[in-house]
Design a protein around this motif. Sequence first.
Motif, PDB file in Angstrom:
ATOM      1  N   HIS A  69       0.811  -1.218   0.000  1.00  0.00           N
ATOM      2  CA  HIS A  69       0.000   0.000   0.000  1.00  0.00           C
ATOM      3  C   HIS A  69       0.843   1.266   0.000  1.00  0.00           C
ATOM      4  CE1 HIS A  69       0.269  -1.854   3.959  1.00  0.00           C
ATOM      5  NE2 HIS A  69       0.271  -0.670   4.509  1.00  0.00           N
ATOM      6  N   ALA A  70       1.997   1.223   0.687  1.00  0.00           N
ATOM      7  CA  ALA A  70       2.831   2.429   0.712  1.00  0.00           C
ATOM      8  C   ALA A  70       3.339   2.756  -0.687  1.00  0.00           C
ATOM      9  CB  ALA A  70       3.990   2.239   1.671  1.00  0.00           C
ATOM     10  N   ILE A 148      10.537  -2.637  -5.200  1.00  0.00           N
ATOM     11  CA  ILE A 148      10.824  -2.142  -6.554  1.00  0.00           C
ATOM     12  C   ILE A 148      10.481  -0.659  -6.650  1.00  0.00           C
ATOM     13  CG2 ILE A 148      10.130  -2.321  -8.964  1.00  0.00           C
ATOM     14  CD1 ILE A 148       9.635  -5.328  -8.418  1.00  0.00           C
ATOM     15  N   VAL A 149       9.268  -0.294  -6.214  1.00  0.00           N
ATOM     16  CA  VAL A 149       8.852   1.107  -6.329  1.00  0.00           C
ATOM     17  C   VAL A 149       9.766   1.998  -5.503  1.00  0.00           C
ATOM     18  CG1 VAL A 149       6.996   2.708  -5.780  1.00  0.00           C
ATOM     19  CG2 VAL A 149       6.465   0.556  -6.872  1.00  0.00           C
ATOM     20  N   HIS A 150      10.124   1.522  -4.297  1.00  0.00           N
ATOM     21  CA  HIS A 150      10.986   2.347  -3.450  1.00  0.00           C
ATOM     22  C   HIS A 150      12.362   2.538  -4.093  1.00  0.00           C
ATOM     23  CE1 HIS A 150      12.064   4.252   0.307  1.00  0.00           C
ATOM     24  NE2 HIS A 150      13.192   3.581   0.294  1.00  0.00           N
ATOM     25  N   ASN A 163      15.825  10.512  -1.417  1.00  0.00           N
ATOM     26  CA  ASN A 163      15.600  10.753   0.004  1.00  0.00           C
ATOM     27  C   ASN A 163      15.522  12.224   0.351  1.00  0.00           C
ATOM     28  OD1 ASN A 163      15.049   8.513   1.491  1.00  0.00           O
ATOM     29  ND2 ASN A 163      17.185   7.848   1.583  1.00  0.00           N
ATOM     30  N   GLN A 164      15.840  13.078  -0.626  1.00  0.00           N
ATOM     31  CA  GLN A 164      15.673  14.505  -0.361  1.00  0.00           C
ATOM     32  C   GLN A 164      14.202  14.867  -0.504  1.00  0.00           C
ATOM     33  OE1 GLN A 164      18.625  15.438  -3.415  1.00  0.00           O
ATOM     34  NE2 GLN A 164      19.331  17.014  -2.013  1.00  0.00           N
ATOM     35  N   SER A 248       8.933  13.050   0.465  1.00  0.00           N
ATOM     36  CA  SER A 248      10.159  12.342   0.123  1.00  0.00           C
ATOM     37  C   SER A 248       9.829  10.863   0.101  1.00  0.00           C
ATOM     38  CB  SER A 248      11.275  12.635   1.123  1.00  0.00           C
ATOM     39  OG  SER A 248      11.048  11.938   2.314  1.00  0.00           O
ATOM     40  N   ALA A 249      10.780  10.060  -0.391  1.00  0.00           N
ATOM     41  CA  ALA A 249      10.486   8.632  -0.563  1.00  0.00           C
ATOM     42  C   ALA A 249      10.439   7.903   0.772  1.00  0.00           C
ATOM     43  CB  ALA A 249      11.539   7.996  -1.461  1.00  0.00           C
ATOM     44  N   ARG A 250      11.086   8.466   1.798  1.00  0.00           N
ATOM     45  CA  ARG A 250      11.285   7.711   3.035  1.00  0.00           C
ATOM     46  C   ARG A 250       9.991   7.275   3.719  1.00  0.00           C
ATOM     47  NH1 ARG A 250      15.332  10.629   6.631  1.00  0.00           N
ATOM     48  NH2 ARG A 250      16.568  10.483   4.753  1.00  0.00           N
ATOM     49  N   PRO A 251       8.966   8.151   3.828  1.00  0.00           N
ATOM     50  CA  PRO A 251       7.771   7.681   4.550  1.00  0.00           C
ATOM     51  C   PRO A 251       7.006   6.570   3.843  1.00  0.00           C
ATOM     52  CG  PRO A 251       7.541   9.977   3.892  1.00  0.00           C
ATOM     53  CD  PRO A 251       8.884   9.565   3.470  1.00  0.00           C
TER      54      PRO A 251
END
Lengths: 358, 80
Positions: A69-70, A148-150, A163-164, A248-251
């Motif tokens: 889901h993320a 993969i998406v991350h 990550n920025q 950003s991608a982190r959450p």
Amino acid sequence: MMAYFNSDQRKGLMGSALLSLMILAIVGAYYIWGETYHARILYATFVNLLVVVGLQVFTGNANITGFSHAAFMGIAAYIAAICVTPAAMKLISLPDAPWGLNAFELSALVSATIALVITGLMGLATGLIIVRLSGVGVTITSIALLVIVHSIFLHRTDIFKGNQAFFGIPKIFDLPHITGLVVLAIFVARLFRESSIGLQLRASSDDEAGARSIGVDVRRVRLIAWVMSACFFATAGIAYSFFLGTISARPFYFNFVFLTVAMLILGGLRSVTGAVLGTLLITMGLELVRWLETGPVLIGVKLPQMLGLSGLLLGVVIVAVMAFLPNGIMGHREIEDLLHRKRQKGRKNDVSSYDSQT
Amino acid sequence: MGFDPVLVAFVACVIGGFGSLPGAVLGGFLLGVAEVTMLIILPQSAGGLASAAVFSLVALVLIWRPDGILSPARDKGDKI
């Protein structure tokens, strides 16, 4: 209007109305007594609520745990953000974006629609694969999808900033918008659960071979639920990026995935009420523990500062609830079943025989 | 901390065949070989995509054998 719904759905309408009243009461309490910083907490809670209700649509009804889901939420958040951010701002935040991504801007409604449609199509494409699998295979494939998406988010820094932070998204949504979306989500999820497709899906989760034998097209109902829940996650992602201003991608990774799954399982994944209650309880619990962590003064006693308490207490509470209530707090029950407990006891035989089988 | 090894171990178990000991060994070896191979054959600039490539392979394996490579073929509803 009422003629379009079956009797379970009409019961579901009442249950969803009760849940919505609860949500509206919380928002009302914020407007009367809340402080400004509570708005952010409340907004984050409601975004989580959208995700958890969306999880309930697939994971809850089909009883197959998915962890992607993320990923859907992140895709929708980025698409909406890239579409809606003014071109002048994008020249600064995405200076070397390919395909002219930083040269256009669209209205909020068009951006949200594009994000929703693309994420829905990706849900369809992945759903065609997911429905071929069963049980733990779905879980692993959805983790694969998430990874993969991350990795793509982190790798294509020219589009996603990795990550920025991707900044400069105008603030379009506020508390009233997300409240409306949450209420809508609760109604849609509940009506789906009680619809004939929802019933077929729940039947297939209890006994897949049995459901097939009475003519349930298990792949078809799973695919419908998977795409629907992808649309819920897309809505949550859009709401997320339209409020925060930076993403950003982190959450959009494992921490968030596990937190939301824990909320769903704690409340009880078989019912929409469980999804809502689980989210509210864990969020309130986390806020309470965060306050305790800082070492506040309680009835004249200065408590020590206890950093890291939140993780410990969250774990203990979840283990305790799961040990004593394996089906979550709500189990199979919806909110209106609690109000009608007396009437339920009158028909106890058929209810308990259903419960004992599952 | 300790999360990545657990995740990789879980994935290895599933692609080998959940509940099968030889499957777990096979899955572990396959995953290890796939990861190192990806790191070698992908160009330096795409190094960040190694895990994405490995997990795409994992998804493909599961589409080919939904219950894992070494799990015995059985129909839904069979008593185990």
